[in-house]
Design a protein around this motif. Structure first.
Motif, PDB file in Angstrom:
ATOM      1  N   THR A   1      33.819 -16.653 -35.369  1.00  0.00           N
ATOM      2  CA  THR A   1      32.442 -17.113 -35.566  1.00  0.00           C
ATOM      3  C   THR A   1      31.551 -16.250 -34.696  1.00  0.00           C
ATOM      4  OG1 THR A   1      33.210 -19.360 -35.987  1.00  0.00           O
ATOM      5  CG2 THR A   1      30.901 -19.096 -35.347  1.00  0.00           C
ATOM      6  N   THR A   2      30.619 -15.519 -35.333  1.00  0.00           N
ATOM      7  CA  THR A   2      29.899 -14.488 -34.576  1.00  0.00           C
ATOM      8  C   THR A   2      28.398 -14.674 -34.507  1.00  0.00           C
ATOM      9  OG1 THR A   2      29.486 -13.119 -36.518  1.00  0.00           O
ATOM     10  CG2 THR A   2      31.592 -12.786 -35.351  1.00  0.00           C
ATOM     11  N   ALA A   3      27.815 -15.506 -35.356  1.00  0.00           N
ATOM     12  CA  ALA A   3      26.359 -15.537 -35.501  1.00  0.00           C
ATOM     13  C   ALA A   3      25.833 -14.121 -35.771  1.00  0.00           C
ATOM     14  CB  ALA A   3      25.677 -16.151 -34.269  1.00  0.00           C
ATOM     15  N   ALA A   4      26.678 -13.308 -36.370  1.00  0.00           N
ATOM     16  CA  ALA A   4      26.333 -11.916 -36.705  1.00  0.00           C
ATOM     17  C   ALA A   4      25.943 -11.107 -35.484  1.00  0.00           C
ATOM     18  CB  ALA A   4      25.238 -11.854 -37.777  1.00  0.00           C
ATOM     19  N   SER A   5      26.547 -11.444 -34.352  1.00  0.00           N
ATOM     20  CA  SER A   5      26.200 -10.739 -33.120  1.00  0.00           C
ATOM     21  C   SER A   5      27.407  -9.999 -32.557  1.00  0.00           C
ATOM     22  CB  SER A   5      25.713 -11.742 -32.069  1.00  0.00           C
ATOM     23  OG  SER A   5      26.790 -12.548 -31.623  1.00  0.00           O
ATOM     24  N   HIS A   6      27.123  -8.940 -31.833  1.00  0.00           N
ATOM     25  CA  HIS A   6      28.156  -8.256 -31.068  1.00  0.00           C
ATOM     26  C   HIS A   6      28.628  -9.192 -29.952  1.00  0.00           C
ATOM     27  CE1 HIS A   6      30.492  -5.202 -29.264  1.00  0.00           C
ATOM     28  NE2 HIS A   6      29.598  -4.708 -28.441  1.00  0.00           N
TER      29      HIS A   6
ATOM     30  N   LEU B   1      24.566 -12.915 -41.842  1.00  0.00           N
ATOM     31  CA  LEU B   1      23.252 -13.536 -41.589  1.00  0.00           C
ATOM     32  C   LEU B   1      22.485 -12.650 -40.625  1.00  0.00           C
ATOM     33  CD1 LEU B   1      23.521 -16.179 -38.822  1.00  0.00           C
ATOM     34  CD2 LEU B   1      25.590 -15.111 -39.704  1.00  0.00           C
ATOM     35  N   ASP B   2      21.235 -12.992 -40.416  1.00  0.00           N
ATOM     36  CA  ASP B   2      20.503 -12.320 -39.352  1.00  0.00           C
ATOM     37  C   ASP B   2      21.078 -12.780 -38.024  1.00  0.00           C
ATOM     38  OD1 ASP B   2      18.284 -10.571 -40.219  1.00  0.00           O
ATOM     39  OD2 ASP B   2      17.653 -12.350 -41.346  1.00  0.00           O
TER      40      ASP B   2
ATOM     41  N   MET C   1      18.037 -15.025 -36.489  1.00  0.00           N
ATOM     42  CA  MET C   1      16.679 -14.560 -36.207  1.00  0.00           C
ATOM     43  C   MET C   1      16.339 -13.386 -37.103  1.00  0.00           C
ATOM     44  SD  MET C   1      16.721 -14.702 -32.088  1.00  0.00           S
ATOM     45  CE  MET C   1      17.285 -16.157 -31.215  1.00  0.00           C
ATOM     46  N   GLY C   2      15.634 -13.706 -38.184  1.00  0.00           N
ATOM     47  CA  GLY C   2      15.220 -12.645 -39.076  1.00  0.00           C
ATOM     48  C   GLY C   2      14.929 -13.207 -40.447  1.00  0.00           C
ATOM     49  N   SER C   3      14.257 -12.400 -41.271  1.00  0.00           N
ATOM     50  CA  SER C   3      13.876 -12.845 -42.609  1.00  0.00           C
ATOM     51  C   SER C   3      14.360 -11.870 -43.668  1.00  0.00           C
ATOM     52  CB  SER C   3      12.347 -12.968 -42.691  1.00  0.00           C
ATOM     53  OG  SER C   3      11.862 -13.784 -41.643  1.00  0.00           O
ATOM     54  N   SER C   4      15.305 -11.007 -43.286  1.00  0.00           N
ATOM     55  CA  SER C   4      15.728  -9.981 -44.247  1.00  0.00           C
ATOM     56  C   SER C   4      17.199  -9.626 -44.118  1.00  0.00           C
ATOM     57  CB  SER C   4      14.907  -8.710 -44.015  1.00  0.00           C
ATOM     58  OG  SER C   4      15.184  -8.203 -42.712  1.00  0.00           O
ATOM     59  N   ASN C   5      17.880 -10.270 -43.185  1.00  0.00           N
ATOM     60  CA  ASN C   5      19.281  -9.951 -42.907  1.00  0.00           C
ATOM     61  C   ASN C   5      19.484  -8.536 -42.407  1.00  0.00           C
ATOM     62  OD1 ASN C   5      22.228 -10.335 -42.964  1.00  0.00           O
ATOM     63  ND2 ASN C   5      21.650 -12.114 -44.127  1.00  0.00           N
ATOM     64  N   GLU C   6      18.461  -7.990 -41.793  1.00  0.00           N
ATOM     65  CA  GLU C   6      18.590  -6.640 -41.236  1.00  0.00           C
ATOM     66  C   GLU C   6      18.928  -6.661 -39.753  1.00  0.00           C
ATOM     67  OE1 GLU C   6      15.536  -3.765 -43.321  1.00  0.00           O
ATOM     68  OE2 GLU C   6      14.690  -5.768 -43.139  1.00  0.00           O
TER      69      GLU C   6
ATOM     70  N   GLY D   1      16.313 -13.907 -45.320  1.00  0.00           N
ATOM     71  CA  GLY D   1      17.049 -14.239 -44.093  1.00  0.00           C
ATOM     72  C   GLY D   1      16.520 -15.514 -43.496  1.00  0.00           C
ATOM     73  N   SER D   2      17.244 -16.096 -42.630  1.00  0.00           N
ATOM     74  CA  SER D   2      18.449 -15.532 -42.086  1.00  0.00           C
ATOM     75  C   SER D   2      19.696 -15.757 -42.940  1.00  0.00           C
ATOM     76  CB  SER D   2      18.704 -16.131 -40.697  1.00  0.00           C
ATOM     77  OG  SER D   2      18.957 -17.519 -40.799  1.00  0.00           O
ATOM     78  N   SER D   3      19.644 -16.706 -43.878  1.00  0.00           N
ATOM     79  CA  SER D   3      20.866 -16.985 -44.648  1.00  0.00           C
ATOM     80  C   SER D   3      21.022 -15.994 -45.791  1.00  0.00           C
ATOM     81  CB  SER D   3      20.840 -18.419 -45.188  1.00  0.00           C
ATOM     82  OG  SER D   3      20.540 -19.341 -44.163  1.00  0.00           O
ATOM     83  N   GLY D   4      20.990 -14.723 -45.483  1.00  0.00           N
ATOM     84  CA  GLY D   4      21.019 -13.684 -46.512  1.00  0.00           C
ATOM     85  C   GLY D   4      22.394 -13.465 -47.114  1.00  0.00           C
ATOM     86  N   GLY D   5      23.426 -13.654 -46.312  1.00  0.00           N
ATOM     87  CA  GLY D   5      24.776 -13.556 -46.865  1.00  0.00           C
ATOM     88  C   GLY D   5      24.999 -14.673 -47.867  1.00  0.00           C
ATOM     89  N   SER D   6      24.510 -15.854 -47.524  1.00  0.00           N
ATOM     90  CA  SER D   6      24.663 -17.012 -48.408  1.00  0.00           C
ATOM     91  C   SER D   6      23.938 -16.774 -49.731  1.00  0.00           C
ATOM     92  CB  SER D   6      24.093 -18.275 -47.738  1.00  0.00           C
ATOM     93  OG  SER D   6      24.685 -18.491 -46.470  1.00  0.00           O
ATOM     94  N   SER D   7      22.693 -16.303 -49.633  1.00  0.00           N
ATOM     95  CA  SER D   7      21.899 -16.149 -50.859  1.00  0.00           C
ATOM     96  C   SER D   7      22.482 -15.050 -51.738  1.00  0.00           C
ATOM     97  CB  SER D   7      20.435 -15.867 -50.514  1.00  0.00           C
ATOM     98  OG  SER D   7      20.297 -14.613 -49.860  1.00  0.00           O
ATOM     99  N   ALA D   8      22.844 -13.938 -51.118  1.00  0.00           N
ATOM    100  CA  ALA D   8      23.387 -12.826 -51.897  1.00  0.00           C
ATOM    101  C   ALA D   8      24.707 -13.224 -52.555  1.00  0.00           C
ATOM    102  CB  ALA D   8      23.589 -11.609 -50.990  1.00  0.00           C
ATOM    103  N   ALA D   9      25.541 -13.919 -51.809  1.00  0.00           N
ATOM    104  CA  ALA D   9      26.862 -14.283 -52.338  1.00  0.00           C
ATOM    105  C   ALA D   9      26.738 -15.226 -53.529  1.00  0.00           C
ATOM    106  CB  ALA D   9      27.701 -14.912 -51.235  1.00  0.00           C
TER     107      ALA D   9
END
Lengths: 493, 100, 488
Positions: free
Chosen positions: A88-93, A123-124, A128-133, A158-166
Motif C-alpha cells: 500500500t503506497t498512496a502512490a508515494s516513494h 492515484l495522485d 493530492m492532485g486532479s490529474s494523476n500526474e 484525480g486523485s482517483s485516476g487509476g480507478s476511473s481509467a480502469a
C-alpha cells in the motif's frame, strides 16, 4: 459468448447467481484485461490471485447456497486503502514497499461481501492532485482520446485516476475511490463513468491513508448509478474505530432506486455559472436540467453566495490537515528512510521526507505548515473554517427550497497530461465545482451526461442533503436513463 | 503577505523537508502564488461566525476502557508493529542516536 | 506571604514557581486505543497500530480517561467544561509516532480550580495557602527513548505512547521550594483519593515541569525557565532551589535569564539547557480533525460527582471535629490508604481520639519497624477496634494492649482470643489485689516508712511493684485506690 468485462456489477452478480457463468471466468476475464493494459498504468500492484481466490469462494458459495452481496464481482482498490499483505503506497516513494498487517474497514467490508481484488489502483500521490500526474509510479493515461486524429495522452482525472481509467477501460467493473475535494467525481466525469461521494462519515476512514481528515470520504466508482448503489451499500456503515463515523443503518439504496422525480425540486446554483466557461459544459448543464424536468422534478434557481471562496478555503484547510497527517512519515516505523552519512534524527527526518514526498505533496505540506504557524493561524486557518461554516450554511439555505442541486462536475473535459502540471493554481481550479460539497460534507455524485465537441465525456454533478444519498442516486438515475450515455473509449492500448 | 526564501526555508525546516536553494527559490514563487490567491478569503465578513467544528452533526463517541477488545486497535502485536520498520532491533525501533 | 528569599550579592530575591504536573490517568487502556497501560511490559508489546501511527489509523477517546479527568477537576472544585476539544500539537521527535501529540490547548476539559496547602512550621510554611490551578487537560504521553543499548542508535519503545495524561497546570502562586513540595504532596494525595492517578513518581506516573523565575519582592515577574520531567517531590524542590540561585547569580553578574527548556540532573541536583528541543517552538496547534468536540451531558457529570470519595480537606475537618488533634488529623489524611484504614477502624466502633493516638503511634511505629505499608498491615481495622475496645472497657490495660498487639502482629489472631489464652485479662478483684499489696508492702517495709515519713514520690514505686507482681493485669485505678488505703 458475451465479453464478461462489459458487464456491470449488477449484471455480474445476477448472472453469476443465475449460473450464466462462473466467478472464476469473470475474474480471469478481468485479470486478462488488466494484464493487457499496462499502457494505461492504472495499477500499481496487480493481484490476479486475490481475484481468483475470491472467485473460487464465490463459486463455492453459489454451490452451497451461501451467496453474498458481491459474490463473483472483482473490483479495483485505490492504493490509498491499506490492504493486509498487499503493498500500500498512496502512490508515494515514501510508502514504497510498505505492506500493512491490517485491512482498511472499507476494503474488509467489500471482501466480506464476497468481492475480489484485481489490484491496487494508481492515484495522485497521497491523493493530492486532479490529474494523476503526481504519482510516484507514473501517470495514469486515460483510455479516452480526443477525436482530433491526434493521440495526445489525456488525464484520467484525480486523485482517483487509476480507478476511473480502469473502469472506463473495462479493467474492472467497479472500484473504490476517495474524495477529499472532488477526487471521485472529477475523474468519473473525465472518463465517462459514475462515482458517488457519500455524506461525510458514511464510510469509515479507518485504514485509509489520510489526506485531510475532515474532508476525506471513500466512495464507489462504477459504470452506472445502480452499481454505485450496490457498491456503496457494501462500503458504508458504522465503524467504532472511526470517531467521525456515522452511527446510522445503511439504507437499501439499490432497492429504493427510482428515477421518478415527481414532487422533487432541483436547485440550480446561479453562482456556478462561471464567466467564460466552456459552452459545452453549459449546454450539458442545460440538457441536464431538461432531463430532470422530464423526470418530473421542479427546477428552481438557488444561491450559494460563498461558492467563490470554497476553493481558497479548501486550499487552506486541506493542506493544514495534510501537513499534520503526513508528519508520521518520518522513516522510523515504516516506509522510506534516508539516513545520510553522519545524520542525526532531525536530519534523517528532513532527508527522508525530501526524498519520499513528491513536489505537489511537499507544496501542500509547506502551505499547510505555513498557515498553521505562529501568527498566521487565525488569519488563515480560523478564517477558512469560518468561511467553511458559511459555505455549509449556504447549502442549508438552498436545501430549504430544493431536494438536490444540479451542477457540472468539472469546468472542463479531460485535459492533456502536462497541460496544467506547471501551474498549481490552474490545476486547483479544476475542482471549483466539486469542493463546496466536500467542505459541507454533503453527498454528491457525478454521472456522465454528454460528449463535448472533442468527443470527450462530461459529467453532471448532483449534490444532496446530508444523509440523502438516495435522493442523489435517484436524480443520477434519472439523468442516466435520459442521457443514454453509451460512449466508451476505443481500445488503443 | 509575501513570503521570502528565508521564510520558505523556515517552513521547510518546521515541516522537516530538506530543500536546496534552487528548490527554495522555486517554492517562493509557487507559495506566494497560492497564498496570494487564498488571501481573498480575508474579504469575507465572518463576524459572528463560528469556525466549523463538525461538518456533519455528530457527537464524539467514547470508547470503553477495555484492553485489546478489538485486535485492530489493541496491543500485543509487536511483530505487526515492527514488521515494516527500517531498523528494528531487539523489539525496538532504531533511530540515529539522540542526544537530549 | 512566604518570606522565603534568595540572598544575592545585591539583595534579596523572591522566587516565583508554577508547576505543570503530568499525571498518568489510571485506566486499563490508552487514551485513544485499546492497548494496555501496565508498567514494565516488554518493549513495544503494549502498542496498537493506532499508537504506532500506522497509515490510516484513527483515535477514539477512552471514556474512563475523560471521566477520571473530570473527577479530578471536581476534586479541586474546578469548572468542568461540558464542551471541550482535542488539538494537535505538532513537532517531530522519535518518541512521537504521529508527529503530533493529541492534547487540548484551546478548549481544555477542566478550567480554573484551586488547592489548599497547610501551614507547616517545620517546612517553613507559616500559613496555609490557596494555590490556583489554571486548567487540567487530557493528552497523550509520548514513547520512551533509550540511548545506551547501541553505539550509534537510540531505541524507541512505544509502550507509553498514547497513555492518557492529565496535565494539571498551576498558577504561578508558589513562592518557595517548600510550598511547591507541599502543593505536589497535596495534589498527589487528592489524585490518589480520587483514584485518577496512582501518584507513583518512580514509575513516572507523575512528573512535573517546573517553571521558575526570580524577582525583587513586589516587582513584576521575571523571565522563567521550564525544567522538564522532574520525577520526585525532593527533586522538584532541588530543581527550584538550584534554578533560582542560578538565575539570581546570572542576573547579578549582568546576564539575563533566557526563556528555555532545561533538564534536571538528579545525581548533581543541577539543571542544564536541553539540547534536543532547542529549535523553534512553533507547535502549530489546531483542532484534531479526526475527533469531534467532546460534549459531556449532565448524567455523565452527575455520575462523576457521585463517585467522588470524601477528600482530604473534608476528612481532616471531620476528624478534627471528632476531637482528633490537628496534627494527627493531618497525618491520618495525608495518604489515602491510611485514611481509609482509619475510617474502617472508626466504622468498627473505635473511639476517634484514642484510635487516632493509637494508629499514629502504635500502629505506624510497628509498620515502620516491620517495613510494611498500611496496605499490607497484618492487623485488620476490625481487630484493632476490638483491641482498643478491650482497653476502653477495662478488660486489659494499656500496657497489656501493647503486648497483645505484638502477638497480633505475629499471629494475626484476634485480641480477645489472645487475652483469653494468655490469661491477660485485667483484674479488679480487690481481694487478690489487696493480697499482693500486702506482700509488696511487707517486702519493702523500709520504703513504706520513708513514704509515711513524707516521701510521697514513692507511691509510683508501690504501684509499679504491685502491677509487676500481677503481671500487669491489675486494674491500675483499683491498685491506686487500694494502695492509698493501705498506705494511708
Amino acid at each position: 459468448m458475451t465479453d464478461l468485462t462489459n458487464l456491470t456489477v449488477a449484471q455480474i452478480r445476477d448472472g453469476h447467481r443465475a449460473g450464466d457463468f462462473s466467478a472464476v471466468e469473470v475474474a480471469e476475464a478481468f485479470n486478462a484485461n488488466v494484464a493487457d493494459a499496462k499502457a494505461l498504468n492504472a495499477f500499481i500492484v496487480e493481484t490476479p490471485e486475490h481475484a481468483i481466490e475470491a472467485a473460487k469462494a464465490a463459486d463455492a458459495d453459489r454451490a452451497a447456497g451461501t451467496l453474498k452481496p458481491l459474490s463473483g464481482v472483482p473490483i479495483g482498490m485505490k492504493d490509498l486503502f491499506c490492504t493486509k499483505g498487499v503493498q500500500t503506497t498512496a502512490a508515494s516513494h515514501m510508502l514504497e514497499g510498505f505492506v500493512p498487517r491490517y485491512e482498511s474497514t472499507v476494503s474488509q467490508k467489500l471482501w466480506d461481501a464476497g468481492a475480489g481484488m484485481l489490484g491496487k489502483l494508481n492515484l495522485d500521490q497521497f491523493a493530492m492532485g486532479s490529474s494523476n500526474e503526481t504519482s510516484y509510479f507514473g501517470n495514469v493515461i486515460s483510455p479516452w482520446r480526443r477525436k482530433d486524429g491526434g493521440n495526445a495522452a489525456l488525464a484520467p482525472g484525480g486523485s482517483s485516476g487509476g480507478s476511473s481509467a480502469a473502469i472506463a477501460a473495462r479493467l474492472c467493473p467497479a472500484a473504490t475511490g476517495t474524495d477529499t475535494g472532488g477526487s471521485i467525481r472529477q475523474p468519473a466525469a473525465f472518463t465517462g463513468i459514475t462515482g458517488i461521494k457519500p455524506t461525510y462519515g458514511r464510510c469509515s476512514r479507518w485504514g485509509i491513508v489520510a489526506f485531510a481528515s475532515s474532508l476525506d470520504q471513500a466512495g464507489p466508482m462504477a459504470r452506472d448509478v445502480r452499481d454505485c448503489a450496490i457498491m456503496l451499500e457494501n462500503m458504508a456503515g458504522f465503524d467504532p474505530k472511526d470517531a467521525t463515523s456515522l452511527d446510522l443503518p445503511v439504507p437499501r439504496w439499490e432497492d429504493a432506486l427510482s428515477s421518478d422525480l415527481k414532487g422533487k425540486t432541483v436547485g440550480i446554483p446561479k453562482e456556478y455559472r462561471l464567466d467564460g466557461i466552456d459552452p459545452d459544459i453549459d449546454a450539458m448543464w442545460d440538457a441536464g436540467i431538461a432531463m430532470l424536468k422530464d423526470a418530473g422534478a421542479d427546477v428552481v434557481e438557488v444561491s450559494l453566495p460563498h461558492t467563490r471562496y470554497a476553493l481558497p478555503a479548501y486550499y487552506i484547510i486541506a493542506p493544514a490537515e495534510a501537513s499534520s497527517n503526513l508528519a508520521r512519515y518520518d522513516g522510523v516505523r515504516y516506509g522510506l528512510r534516508d539516513l545520510p552519512q553522519g545524520a542525526g534524527l532531525q536530519e534523517m527526518y528532513a532527508a527522508t521526507r525530501a526524498e519520499g514526498f513528491g513536489a505537489e505533496v511537499k507544496r501542500r505540506i509547506m502551505i499547510g505548515t505555513y498557515v498553521l504557524s505562529a501568527g498566521f493561524y487565525d488569519a488563515y486557518y480560523t478564517q477558512a473554517q469560518k468561511v467553511r461554516t458559511l459555505i455549509a450554511r449556504d447549502f442549508e439555505a438552498a436545501f430549504a427550497s430544493c431536494d438536490v442541486i444540479l451542477a457540472p462536475t468539472a469546468p472542463s473535459a479531460a485535459f492533456g497530461l502536462g497541460e496544467k502540471a506547471a501551474d498549481p493554481l490552474a490545476m486547483y481550479l479544476n475542482d471549483v465545482f466539486a469542493v463546496p460539497a466536500s467542505l459541507a460534507g454533503l453527498p454528491a455524485m457525478s454521472v456522465p451526461a454528454a460528449l463535448n465537441r472533442e468527443g470527450l465525456p462530461l459529467g453532471l454533478q448532483i449534490i444532496g442533503k446530508a444523509f440523502d444519498e438516495q435522493g442523489v442516486l435517484n436524480a443520477g438515475l434519472a439523468i442516466e436513463e435520459r442521457a443514454g450515455f453509451t460512449a466508451r473509449a476505443e481500445k488503443w492500448w | 503577505m509575501a513570503i521570502d526564501q528565508a521564510t520558505v526555508r523556515k517552513i521547510a525546516s518546521l515541516a522537516r523537508i530538506a530543500i536546496s536553494d534552487a528548490e527554495a527559490a522555486a517554492m517562493e514563487g509557487e507559495l506566494n502564488g497560492i497564498l496570494g490567491w487564498v488571501e481573498q478569503l480575508g474579504e469575507v465578513d465572518v463576524s459572528g461566525v463560528e469556525p466549523m467544528t463538525a461538518v456533519i452533526p455528530n457527537t464524539l463517541r467514547l470508547r470503553d476502557d477495555v484492553v485489546d477488545a478489538d485486535p485492530l486497535t489493541g496491543g500485543n502485536r509487536r511483530d505487526d508493529v515492527l514488521a515494516n520498520a527500517p531498523a528494528a532491533q531487539h523489539g525496538f525501533f532504531g533511530v540515529p542516536k539522540v542526544i537530549e | 506571604m512566604s518570606d522565603y528569599r534568595i540572598k544575592g550579592e545585591t539583595g534579596e530575591w523572591e522566587v516565583v514557581i508554577g508547576l505543570e504536573v503530568h499525571a498518568q490517568v489510571t485506566s486499563n487502556a490508552k487514551l485513544f486505543s485499546g492497548a494496555a497501560t501496565a508498567f514494565g511490559a516488554e518493549p513495544n508489546t503494549q502498542v496498537s497500530l493506532v499508537d504506532a501511527a500506522m497509515p490510516g489509523m484513527l483515535p477514539v477517546p477512552n471514556r474512563e480517561c475523560v471521566r477520571q479527568a473530570v473527577r479530578t477537576g471536581m476534586a479541586i472544585e474546578a469548572r468542568i467544561n461540558k464542551w471541550s476539544r482535542f488539538d494537535r500539537k505538532n513537532y517531530f521527535y522519535a518518541d512521537l509516532p504521529q508527529g503530533y501529540q493529541i492534547s487540548q490547548l484551546y478548549h481544555p476539559l477542566v478550567g480554573e480550580g484551586s488547592l489548599h496547602i497547610e501551614a507547616d512550621e517545620k517546612a517553613g510554611i507559616a500559613h496555609g495557602k490557596m494555590i490556583g490551578i489554571e486548567r487540567i487537560h487530557v493528552e497523550q504521553d509520548a514513547g520512551k527513548l533509550m540511548h545506551d543499548q547501541h553505539p550509534t542508535m537510540s531505541f524507541v519503545d512505544l509502550n507509553r505512547s498514547g497513555v492518557a495524561l492529565m496535565e494539571i497546570v498551576s498558577k504561578p502562586d508558589m513562592r518557595s521550594p517548600a510550598e511547591a513540595g507541599a502543593y505536589l504532596r497535596k495534589l498527589r494525595a487528592i489524585l490518589r483519593y480520587v483514584g485518577s492517578c496512582d501518584g507513583n513518581m518512580e514509575e513516572g506516573s507523575m512528573r512535573a515541569d517546573v517553571n521558575v523565575s526570580v524577582r525583587r519582592p513586589g516587582e513584576p515577574f521575571g523571565t522563567r525557565t521550564e525544567t522538564k520531567n522532574v520525577n520526585s517531590v525532593r527533586f522538584v524542590m532541588q530543581a527550584i532551589e538550584y534554578e533560582a540561585r542560578r538565575q539570581v547569580e546570572l542576573i547579578e553578574s549582568g546576564g539575563a535569564v533566557v526563556q528555555e527548556t532545561r533538564l534536571f540532573n538528579p545525581d548533581t541536583g543541577t539543571t542544564r539547557t536541553m539540547r534536543s528541543k532547542e529549535d523553534a517552538h512553533d507547535y502549530r496547534y489546531f483542532p484534531d480533525p479526526d475527533l469531534l468536540p467532546l460534549e459531556l451531558d449532565d448524567a455523565f457529570l452527575d455520575e462523576c460527582r457521585a463517585s467522588l470519595p470524601e477528600l482530604p480537606d473534608a476528612k481532616r475537618a471531620r476528624y478534627e471535629a471528632a476531637g482528633i488533634s490537628a496534627y494527627n488529623a493531618g497525618v491520618l489524611t495525608a495518604e489515602v490508604e491510611s485514611a481509609r484504614w482509619f475510617d474502617a477502624l472508626l466504622d468498627a466502633g473505635a473511639e476517634p481520639k484514642a484510635a487516632a493516638n493509637w494508629v499514629t503511634s502504635e500502629l505506624f511505629g510497628a509498620l515502620n519497624r516491620l517495613g510494611k505499608d498500611i496496605s499490607d498491615c497484618p492487623v485488620t481495622p476490625a481487630q484493632a477496634a476490638e483491641l482498643l475496645g478491650l482497653v476502653a472497657d477495662g478488660t486489659i490495660s494499656g500496657s497489656i494492649a501493647k503486648q497483645v498487639f505484638e502477638i497480633m502482629l505475629e499471629t494475626g489472631d484476634a485480641p480477645a482470643k489472645i487475652v483469653e489464652e494468655k490469661g491477660l485479662k485485667q483484674t479488679s478483684d480487690t481481694g487478690a489485689i489487696e493480697k499482693v499489696i500486702g506482700e509488696v508492702l511487707a517486702a519493702n517495709a523500709d520504703k513504706v516508712d520513708q513514704y509515711r515519713g513524707g516521701k510521697e514520690a514513692l507511691f509510683g514505686f508501690f504501684v509499679g511493684q504491685t502491677m509487676k507482681a500481677m503481671q500487669g493485669k491489675a486494674n491500675p485505678q483499683v491498685v491506686n485506690e487500694l494502695l492509698k488505703k493501705a498506705l494511708g
